[in-house]
Design a protein around this motif. Structure first.
Motif, short mmCIF file in Angstrom:
data_model
loop_
_atom_site.label_atom_id
_atom_site.label_comp_id
_atom_site.label_asym_id
_atom_site.label_seq_id
_atom_site.Cartn_x
_atom_site.Cartn_y
_atom_site.Cartn_z
N ARG B 144 -46.80 16.01 -5.14
CA ARG B 144 -46.03 17.08 -4.51
C ARG B 144 -44.78 16.54 -3.82
O ARG B 144 -43.71 17.16 -3.88
CB ARG B 144 -46.92 17.79 -3.49
N LEU B 147 -43.14 12.32 -5.90
CA LEU B 147 -42.50 12.51 -7.21
C LEU B 147 -41.65 13.77 -7.25
O LEU B 147 -41.29 14.25 -8.33
CB LEU B 147 -43.55 12.52 -8.31
N ALA B 148 -41.31 14.31 -6.07
CA ALA B 148 -40.58 15.58 -6.02
C ALA B 148 -39.18 15.46 -6.61
O ALA B 148 -38.58 16.46 -7.00
CB ALA B 148 -40.49 16.08 -4.57
N GLY B 149 -38.64 14.25 -6.72
CA GLY B 149 -37.32 14.08 -7.31
C GLY B 149 -37.38 13.54 -8.72
O GLY B 149 -36.39 13.05 -9.26
N ASP B 150 -38.55 13.62 -9.32
CA ASP B 150 -38.76 13.07 -10.67
C ASP B 150 -39.31 14.18 -11.55
O ASP B 150 -39.55 15.29 -11.09
CB ASP B 150 -39.76 11.90 -10.56
N ARG B 151 -39.47 13.87 -12.86
CA ARG B 151 -40.08 14.84 -13.76
C ARG B 151 -41.34 14.24 -14.36
O ARG B 151 -41.26 13.23 -15.07
CB ARG B 151 -39.13 15.17 -14.91
N HIS B 216 -45.18 22.31 -11.15
CA HIS B 216 -44.67 23.37 -10.28
C HIS B 216 -44.83 24.73 -10.96
O HIS B 216 -43.91 25.56 -10.94
CB HIS B 216 -43.20 23.10 -9.93
N ARG B 255 -46.16 18.04 -20.51
CA ARG B 255 -44.98 18.86 -20.72
C ARG B 255 -44.62 18.69 -22.19
O ARG B 255 -44.45 17.57 -22.66
CB ARG B 255 -43.87 18.29 -19.85
N GLU B 295 -40.59 10.61 -15.70
CA GLU B 295 -39.36 10.26 -16.41
C GLU B 295 -38.68 9.05 -15.79
O GLU B 295 -38.30 8.12 -16.50
CB GLU B 295 -38.42 11.47 -16.39
N SER B 296 -38.53 9.02 -14.47
CA SER B 296 -37.86 7.90 -13.82
C SER B 296 -38.84 6.84 -13.34
O SER B 296 -38.63 5.65 -13.53
CB SER B 296 -37.03 8.38 -12.63
N ALA B 297 -39.91 7.26 -12.71
CA ALA B 297 -40.83 6.29 -12.08
C ALA B 297 -41.61 5.49 -13.11
O ALA B 297 -42.16 4.44 -12.80
CB ALA B 297 -41.80 7.01 -11.15
N SER B 299 -44.77 4.59 -15.46
CA SER B 299 -46.21 4.80 -15.40
C SER B 299 -46.76 4.42 -14.04
O SER B 299 -46.50 3.34 -13.53
CB SER B 299 -46.90 3.94 -16.46
N HIS B 339 -41.73 26.97 -8.52
CA HIS B 339 -40.42 27.40 -8.98
C HIS B 339 -40.22 27.25 -10.48
O HIS B 339 -39.46 27.98 -11.09
CB HIS B 339 -39.34 26.61 -8.25
#
Lengths: 444, 444
Positions: B144, B147-151, B216, B255, B295-297, B299, B339
């Motif tokens: 929540r 990773l809120a700035g990642d996908r 989300h 996804r 996507e960014s972080a 695994s 959202h």
């Protein structure tokens, strides 16, 4: 079309992580706005040279050398410059001018964390630093919030990707330290000057931050005992492997009680033997992992990429979104938790197991002599293995001239002080021609 | 002596987790008060029978059967009764009477999460549920907040300890499902009625919660595709082992984009083959782990105890402390993030790899016939292995009467729909005497 309130975000530093943060903020602006409930406007990137080459193509007009003006016009400041100054002054300026701060600067926090947290606390500012502890691995919130109702007993962390890559190569490919380091440099895992990594300095900074978080106690960097991996030999790794162990550079944070009954905490970094059945043993390559032992939760492990521009950027953006949400919904941030304020115990009080490898003269009674040195210091032996010294490649002459044998001695649990005194006495004992290796055993 | 403000905490449920939460609240009252900045008073425990035997010795006067009065007098309500009703009504009562809520009730959240989160949102109440998703493993805050700035692209979770214990026994000890289940029951890992575990129902509830958090997007339990482990055979496990794989019951949240270009999410639970080099393969016994690909972080993996009274209590107390801190410092809680509201795609659109084991008549041209069935459905083959059917113990007569052979066919990536149609056609094809096994391969 939803109209969002606008939050002004200033970025300090345009290096590998900074460039990725800027790119993601620009690319994911809509998505982040909907997650936050406000749009996050990147108002500028403060750098030393606006014309320098960047790893990512970013609008030139974003760059500025005037960090102070940028900070004074921002709601949120992201500090990714690294180093102590001017990063420290800029963060204090941001806090005191009403901005919240995200930083990935472990060196700064390990040295000046208490000062910065106190400054943030005083004005109710938020200071988030997930990316400073273990790169992309979420560890700050789990320790600070999820385990807030538990008692952390011990943390064993593989928190430096470069050294893990090197030790993993030495273990799996039989590389020497030099070979593995050269490959790490080629792959971009190691800096031109690898001292911070292989000397254990980077891991020590992270150990200070992890211990402070886990034990709600400020743990200054200077109190972290530190050994790097520069002394680790292929022979140590091979002999660990034979015994079912792997050598890892560990950041260890532990709640313990010293000889006088004083409860305190210890933070230390050194290469140690970890049994292959331990979850940390399967952390390969440049990956990081933090193994947490808590009183109620039991054993937990957090695994992932400990470094890398885009990976670290993920953690920075997570902090940014959290701070921005707080701007939207109101309420103060969470200050550093220092209520426990436990004393920090010396490395001498630490209790662990050891494997000591000795070169001794090959004569009757030598084993008894050596065993007595251990028992004189109340270090009891768990295992003794004796073998003829093999003729090592390139040392053919050695076997001819020396009638020595190798003793590998595993101890039961002992204090560092007792073990250090034992090793000191062994190294001057007439039957011992050399103390080849002393390795601690962790994770038991 | 610091004087703290007092927060009144009501506990609903006195079972294994409830009793441990009560014990820890009483034992660690001082420590928790200093962490929170307020004392947490356990005002009562609502149970069906105040005289029932408990796993922990607790003051008798704490117990009451009057849950409603308890709730109405509390600042924070901890719901650990389980089940849908009266848990749902009690939580709504707590929220609407101004209390914040902690729950570990995955069944309730998977069925009625959106209703409860909306109710909490409306009055600004906090509803925390870390213990509902993966027991003691902190996963809610990382997904929540961190990773809120990642996908998040995909989650592969081992989220049911009972089935992991069973599959691990079958893999490492060669147990049958029945033997392993009997041992799980003896050790207290499995309930008297193990359907919720081995049928995959428990894992499906957790998959719904994980997918909702990660994407989300509200993901109702009914949309989670589910297969349990009841059909998993020792032969499947042995053949997976031979090929370098291990069979795990996975909760998968992904996804993806369907054939029409529609982006959406999928949540599903089934036993699948995982390569032994994958971090999930080394999750043994009753442990749980959640493997997240962002996507960014990159695994990430979160590992620990997925169940157990005191372990789960740790997660409950972490939520309690977080909520209590918010009481002290002010500011609203964080509502469920919905959202994105992506569509939930059918299992038919899922793309993965498969290993299909067939019993076929041992005659010329059979392989071509079978291969044509796959290619008719555009499922391309990665690997075909043919072997004589071994005389299985106890089936000595079989080898004598049947001239069949076993085909093991590994596919490239294909949709569930194509694979299902292939299997349907295979099972009615004259050269196929039986479809012995269909297993998906995940984690690649």
């Amino acid at each position: 079309m939803i109209e969002y309130r606008n939050l002004r975000v200033a970025l300090l530093g345009g290096g590998t992580v900074g460039a990725q943060v800027a790119r993601l903020m620009l690319e994911q602006a809509d998505e982040m706005a909907s997650r936050v409930g406000a749009s996050l406007e990147l108002v500028g990137i403060a750098v030393r040279d606006v014309d320098a080459q960047r790893s990512v193509d970013l609008p030139h007009e974003l760059f500025t050398t005037d960090a102070e003006s940028l900070i004074l016009g921002a709601d949120i400041v992201i500090e990714l410059m690294g180093g102590i100054e001017p990063a420290r002054s800029y963060i204090l300026l941001a806090i005191n001018s009403g901005a919240d701060v995200v930083t990935a600067n472990k060196a700064l926090l390990a040295e000046h964390g208490p000062e910065l947290f106190a400054a943030a606390d005083q004005v109710g500012a938020q200071l988030n630093y997930e990316a400073a502890v273990a790169g992309a691995i979420p560890i700050v919130r789990p320790l600070r919030d999820s385990l807030a109702g538990d008692r952390v007993k011990r943390i064993l962390g593989i928190v430096n990707g470069t050294t893990n890559f090197i030790l993993d190569r030495m273990d799996t490919e039989g590389d020497t330290l030099e070979q593995a380091l050269a490959m790490a440099t080629d792959l971009g895992y190691a800096e031109a000057d690898p001292t911070a990594d292989i000397g254990g300095y980077d891991a020590a900074q992270k150990a200070a931050l992890l211990a402070s978080l886990a034990f709600h106690t400020p743990v200054p960097l200077a109190s972290v005992y530190r050994e790097g991996i520069t002394e680790v030999t292929p022979e140590q790794i091979a002999s660990a492997r034979k015994a079912g162990y792997v050598v890892k550079l560990l950041a260890i944070c532990e709640r313990l009680t010293d000889g006088t009954g004083q409860e305190g905490v210890s933070a230390r970094v050194y290469p140690a033997m970890v049994h292959r059945s331990h979850p940390l043993a399967s952390v390969h390559g440049a990956n990081n992992a933090v193994f947490v032992e808590a009183e109620s939760a039991g054993s937990l492990m957090f695994y992932g990429a400990g470094a890398g521009g885009v990976e670290t950027a993920s953690a920075v953006l997570g902090d940014l979104v959290s701070i921005a949400r707080r701007h939207v919904v109101g309420g103060p941030g969470f200050a550093a938790s220092n209520h426990a304020a436990m004393p920090i115990l010396s490395i001498n009080t630490v209790i662990t197991r050891y494997v000591v490898t000795l070169e001794v003269t090959d004569a009757t009674g030598v084993l008894a002599t050596v065993a007595k040195v251990f028992s004189d210091h109340h270090v009891s032996l768990a295992l003794v293995e004796q073998s003829m010294t093999p003729a090592l490649p390139g040392t053919a002459s050695r076997a001819a001239v020396s009638a020595t044998t190798t003793l590998v001695i595993g101890t039961h649990e002992a204090t560092e002080a007792a073990l250090a005194a034992t090793v000191r006495d062994l190294s001057t004992n007439h039957v011992v021609t050399g103390v080849t290796s002393v390795l601690r055993v962790e994770g038991v």
